[in-house]
Design an enzyme around this catalytic site. Structure first.
Site, PDB file in Angstrom:
ATOM      1  N   ASP A  62      -1.153  -6.107  -0.122  1.00 17.04           N
ATOM      2  CA  ASP A  62      -1.479  -5.493   1.174  1.00 17.04           C
ATOM      3  C   ASP A  62      -2.981  -5.288   1.335  1.00 17.04           C
ATOM      4  O   ASP A  62      -3.654  -4.830   0.397  1.00 17.04           O
ATOM      5  CB  ASP A  62      -0.819  -4.112   1.273  1.00 17.04           C
ATOM      6  CG  ASP A  62       0.480  -4.132   2.056  1.00 17.04           C
ATOM      7  OD1 ASP A  62       0.714  -5.091   2.808  1.00 17.04           O
ATOM      8  OD2 ASP A  62       1.255  -3.165   1.904  1.00 17.04           O
TER       9      ASP A  62
ATOM     10  N   GLU B  84       9.638  -4.218  10.103  1.00 12.25           N
ATOM     11  CA  GLU B  84      10.029  -2.908   9.534  1.00 12.25           C
ATOM     12  C   GLU B  84      10.525  -1.963  10.628  1.00 12.25           C
ATOM     13  O   GLU B  84       9.859  -1.777  11.656  1.00 12.25           O
ATOM     14  CB  GLU B  84       8.818  -2.277   8.817  1.00 12.25           C
ATOM     15  CG  GLU B  84       9.131  -0.887   8.277  1.00 12.25           C
ATOM     16  CD  GLU B  84       8.084  -0.328   7.329  1.00 12.25           C
ATOM     17  OE1 GLU B  84       7.077  -1.021   7.049  1.00 12.25           O
ATOM     18  OE2 GLU B  84       8.268   0.820   6.882  1.00 12.25           O
TER      19      GLU B  84
ATOM     20  N   GLU C 178      -1.105  -5.436   8.711  1.00 12.62           N
ATOM     21  CA  GLU C 178      -0.232  -4.878   9.735  1.00 12.62           C
ATOM     22  C   GLU C 178      -0.744  -5.170  11.142  1.00 12.62           C
ATOM     23  O   GLU C 178      -1.948  -5.097  11.394  1.00 12.62           O
ATOM     24  CB  GLU C 178      -0.122  -3.352   9.548  1.00 12.62           C
ATOM     25  CG  GLU C 178       0.574  -2.956   8.254  1.00 12.62           C
ATOM     26  CD  GLU C 178       0.744  -1.448   8.096  1.00 12.62           C
ATOM     27  OE1 GLU C 178       0.458  -0.682   9.046  1.00 12.62           O
ATOM     28  OE2 GLU C 178       1.164  -1.032   6.996  1.00 12.62           O
TER      29      GLU C 178
ATOM     30  N   LYS D 240      -1.148  -9.371   2.949  1.00 14.95           N
ATOM     31  CA  LYS D 240      -0.358  -8.938   4.114  1.00 14.95           C
ATOM     32  C   LYS D 240      -1.193  -7.955   4.904  1.00 14.95           C
ATOM     33  O   LYS D 240      -1.905  -7.131   4.310  1.00 14.95           O
ATOM     34  CB  LYS D 240       0.948  -8.277   3.667  1.00 14.95           C
ATOM     35  CG  LYS D 240       1.731  -7.642   4.819  1.00 14.95           C
ATOM     36  CD  LYS D 240       3.157  -7.313   4.451  1.00 14.95           C
ATOM     37  CE  LYS D 240       3.369  -6.000   3.750  1.00 14.95           C
ATOM     38  NZ  LYS D 240       2.931  -4.810   4.514  1.00 14.95           N
TER      39      LYS D 240
ATOM     40  N   ASP E 251       0.841  -1.210   0.000  1.00 16.07           N
ATOM     41  CA  ASP E 251       0.000   0.000   0.000  1.00 16.07           C
ATOM     42  C   ASP E 251       0.877   1.262   0.000  1.00 16.07           C
ATOM     43  O   ASP E 251       0.358   2.378  -0.062  1.00 16.07           O
ATOM     44  CB  ASP E 251      -1.023  -0.013   1.145  1.00 16.07           C
ATOM     45  CG  ASP E 251      -0.376  -0.067   2.513  1.00 16.07           C
ATOM     46  OD1 ASP E 251       0.858  -0.167   2.594  1.00 16.07           O
ATOM     47  OD2 ASP E 251      -1.129  -0.022   3.515  1.00 16.07           O
ATOM     48  N   SER E 252       2.202   1.083   0.028  1.00 16.79           N
ATOM     49  CA  SER E 252       3.109   2.222  -0.189  1.00 16.79           C
ATOM     50  C   SER E 252       2.823   2.849  -1.553  1.00 16.79           C
ATOM     51  O   SER E 252       3.264   3.964  -1.828  1.00 16.79           O
ATOM     52  CB  SER E 252       4.572   1.772  -0.110  1.00 16.79           C
ATOM     53  OG  SER E 252       4.805   0.659  -0.947  1.00 16.79           O
TER      54      SER E 252
HETATM   55  O1  KIV Z   1       3.573  -1.145   1.549  1.00 13.45           O
HETATM   56  C1  KIV Z   1       4.721  -1.576   1.424  1.00 13.45           C
HETATM   57  O2  KIV Z   1       5.402  -1.312   0.434  1.00 13.45           O
HETATM   58  C2  KIV Z   1       5.256  -2.410   2.483  1.00 13.45           C
HETATM   59  C3  KIV Z   1       6.721  -2.707   2.443  1.00 13.45           C
HETATM   60  C4  KIV Z   1       7.484  -1.506   2.784  1.00 13.45           C
HETATM   61  C5  KIV Z   1       7.076  -3.875   3.275  1.00 13.45           C
HETATM   62  O3  KIV Z   1       4.564  -2.800   3.355  1.00 13.45           O
END
Ligand code: KIV
Length: 293
Positions: A89, A187, A120, A118, A50-51
């Site tokens: 994510d 992280e 958090e 994924k 989600d970055s």
């Molecule tokens: O959103 C993302 O890119 C991430 C990575 C930095 C692990 O969670």
């Protein structure tokens, strides 16, 4: 060496069973078809992170990324990857309850073709993770800095310095492992603590700003390629593509303004030989020579 023989798809089982003595897992983010195709055969895991909210959309954080955005980008990545394991994510607010988490995780997996999701959080998310795993969803955990929970832009603080943080991180990793995750991203955690957690865990820990002793390493591809401004300190830049792209745009603009582009090889020339044949008339037709085009 990849987690799988050349040509074969990386599987959840091969990631989960990765031994500490094996070469670390190579993981990068990907948000588009082009980047997925570029990275696919060289990495073990492609994460549709989600970055992308910040990197692609210029948002201040990941907090406003939506499920629809993740589905669109995850489709592009999964459909253009043949080798790497693809993980997507779950954005903030999509896994608040077991019910909503399962419905949204199913959409992310079924509508995109990604192998897993994924999310958090550690101990506090363990019940939700277990619910997903019990219902057939492959889950990657994420502990340490949790960008979805950071309210202020730039407010990411390294974790693990205080003894309470160290204990909490150890508990988080253990709770996620018990809930059935196949790996955990760790992280922004101080090196000795990240190393200790990696050595204690029986699933691979994938570090980002963590420790070389993790069983894998992940970076945001655009940071590593030099396509973002001010990447985090833990990023190693392997290229400065930003400079290359800027120069290409400057050169194009100059060529257009000076009428150097398009030149002869970039335009279509009329070629009578290649035009569809006309019906024969009684008048003989005079052949004209024409350039290629
Ligand atoms: O959103 C993302 O890119 C991430 C990575 C930095 C692990 O969670």
């Amino acid at each position: 060496m990849s987690a799988e023989p050349a040509g074969a798809r990386v599987t959840i089982e091969s990631i989960k069973g990765r031994e500490a003595a094996e070469p670390p897992l190579v993981c990068l983010t990907a948000y588009s078809a082009y980047i997925a195709r570029l990275l696919d055969e060289h990495v073990d895991i492609l994460l549709v992170g989600d970055s992308l909210g910040m990197v692609l959309y210029g948002m201040e954080s990941t907090r406003d990324v939506t499920l629809e955005m993740m589905i669109a980008h995850a489709c592009a990545v999964a459909q253009n990857s043949k080798h790497a394991l693809t993980v997507v994510d779950m954005p903030r607010g999509t896994y608040e309850t077991s019910g909503s988490a399962l419905a949204n995780a199913r959409r992310l997996v079924c509508e995109t073709g990604c192998a897993g999701v994924k999310l958090e959080g550690g101990s506090v998310r363990a019940d939700i993770v277990k619910h997903l795993v019990d219902n057939g969803i492959n889950v990657m955990g994420h502990i340490g800095i949790l960008p979805q929970s950071v309210q202020t832009p730039g407010g990411y603080k390294v974790v693990g310095k205080h003894p309470d943080e160290r204990s909490a991180l150890l508990e988080d990793a253990a709770a996620l492992e018990k809930a059935g995750v196949f790996s955990i991203v760790i992280e922004g955690v101080i090196e000795p603590v990240a190393r200790e957690i990696s050595q204690a865990a029986s699933v691979p820990l994938i570090g980002i700003g963590a420790s070389p002793h993790c069983q894998g390493q992940i970076l945001v591809a655009e940071d590593m390629l030099g396509l973002t401004q001010n990447p985090p300190r833990f990023t190693k830049q392997y290229a400065r593509l930003d400079d290359v792209l800027r120069q290409a745009v400057i050169d194009f603009a100059e060529d257009v303004r000076a009428r150097r582009f398009p030149s002869a090889e970039h335009v279509y020339h009329a070629n009578i030989e290649q035009l569809p044949r006309r019906k024969q008339t009684t008048q003989p037709q005079h052949k004209k020579s024409a350039a290629n085009g």
